[in-house]
Design an enzyme around this catalytic site. Structure first.
Site, mmCIF file in Angstrom:
data_model
loop_
_atom_site.group_PDB
_atom_site.id
_atom_site.type_symbol
_atom_site.label_atom_id
_atom_site.label_comp_id
_atom_site.label_asym_id
_atom_site.label_seq_id
_atom_site.Cartn_x
_atom_site.Cartn_y
_atom_site.Cartn_z
ATOM 1 N N CYS A 90 -92.159 -36.043 39.317
ATOM 2 C CA CYS A 90 -91.520 -36.825 38.178
ATOM 3 C C CYS A 90 -92.256 -36.650 36.799
ATOM 4 C CB CYS A 90 -90.727 -37.744 39.411
ATOM 5 S SG CYS A 90 -89.969 -38.629 38.459
ATOM 6 N N CYS A 253 -84.055 -34.910 32.731
ATOM 7 C CA CYS A 253 -84.947 -35.057 33.684
ATOM 8 C C CYS A 253 -85.994 -33.887 33.769
ATOM 9 C CB CYS A 253 -83.972 -33.940 34.739
ATOM 10 S SG CYS A 253 -84.651 -33.891 36.358
#
Length: 333
Positions: A90, A253
């Site tokens: 992530c 992101c």
């Protein structure tokens, strides 16, 4: 009956939440982070759902737990927890975790300004710029990213047949670019994108198989990346990334930006040394770069880096009480 206590440092990376579990995480077995991730999912996933889902979390909640590294070339290991599961990697979570861990002295790097991170996706290098007690910026050199497939099609409610390319940047992303039934993410509200994304992801996973060429434990399409023309003067492109059951990433992101960089590089739009500035749905920016070329199995890949910032929002001592009927959280879809 028991009450489990977790001490968390809450913050956000460019608008998307990060909950760093600094106390109360379980001991995990395994020779590497892929095995430890599997142990967590098999025995302790209630911690993830309890901390990420309502009533203690929300649709966009994302977090991490720190562990001793499983390999000598790393400073610390990270397990990522989200509403969507335990992601192999992530990007925004890494930037937030590094920021808060350094500011609170949770990790002592071997080399000041650099943390080598042991993640389920592989080794990630994080370089940070600290001014006084605060970390002002983190740049992560991510795992190899690559274009996985071109021209896949699936039915999408509200749009009809949609064509996507799929790229990997730590997770698998279906990238939706302008086409007959889709012009720009700006034509839709976040709610409309969420409504279309779950069905599109389900249809693509039912029709195709997505497996990492070297790490078969990493499989399945988890994210939908809707594209659009940038609004910010510095940005090259804009995106809205869908994950979980009904979340749109507020940051650009990190792994999605890595996948987008790999996609552009495979299409000849970026080369080694080129920058790529990615804009989120709320206007925040990640500053990406193609650092090098690589190979993943028989696939051409690139090494991307992503720069961004994070801020702490507070401390949170969270209880998961076995007497609570919603101890393990819930999702309203």
């Amino acid at each position: 009956m028991a009450r489990h206590s977790f001490f968390c440092i809450d913050g956000h990376t460019c608008g998307n939440p990060v909950r760093l579990v600094a106390g109360g995480g379980p001991n995990l077995q395994g020779a590497n982070m892929i095995e430890k991730r599997a142990h967590f999912l098999a025995e302790y996933d209630w911690i993830r759902t309890g901390l990420m889902f309502e009533p203690r979390g929300h649709d966009m909640m994302s977090g991490s737990i720190l562990y001793p590294p499983t390999r000598p070339d790393c400073d610390v290991a990270i397990l990522f927890i989200e509403t969507s599961g335990c992601l192999p990697m992530c990007g925004h979570g890494t930037i937030g975790t590094v920021t808060m861990a350094i500011e609170h002295g949770l990790v002592t790097p071997k080399i000041p300004g650099v943390l080598m991170l042991d993640t389920p996706a592989g080794v990630v290098k994080a370089e940070y710029r600290q001014e006084g007690q605060y970390v002002e910026e983190v740049r992560i050199t991510n795992v190899p990213a690559f274009l996985y497939a071109r021209g896949l099609t699936a039915e999408c409610p509200g749009l009809g047949e949609v064509m996507v390319d799929v790229a990997y940047g730590g997770n698998f992303y279906a990238i939706v670019e302008p086409q007959e039934h889709f012009r720009d993410m700006a034509d839709f509200t976040a709610g409309e994108l969420i409504g279309m994304s779950g069905a599109l992801r389900k249809a693509l996973n039912a029709k195709y198989e997505f497996v990492h060429p070297e790490k078969p434990e990493i499989r399945g399409l988890s994210h939908i990346l809707w594209t659009g023309a940038p609004k910010h003067a510095e940005a090259h492109a804009r995106n809205a990334v869908f994950y979980g059951d009904k979340a749109i990433d507020r940051s650009p992101c990190g792994t999605g930006t890595s996948a987008r960089i790999a996609h552009w590089a495979a299409n000849g739009k970026l080369k080694v040394g080129d920058d790529f500035v990615h804009e989120s749905i709320i206007g925040s920016l990640f500053k990406g770069r193609v650092e090098a070329t690589a190979r993943v199995g028989n696939v051409d890949a690139i090494i991307p880096s992503i720069g961004g910032w994070a801020r702490m929002t507070g401390y949170n001592t969270i209880f998961i009480d076995d007497r609570d009927p919603f101890a393990h959280g819930f999702v309203v879809v």
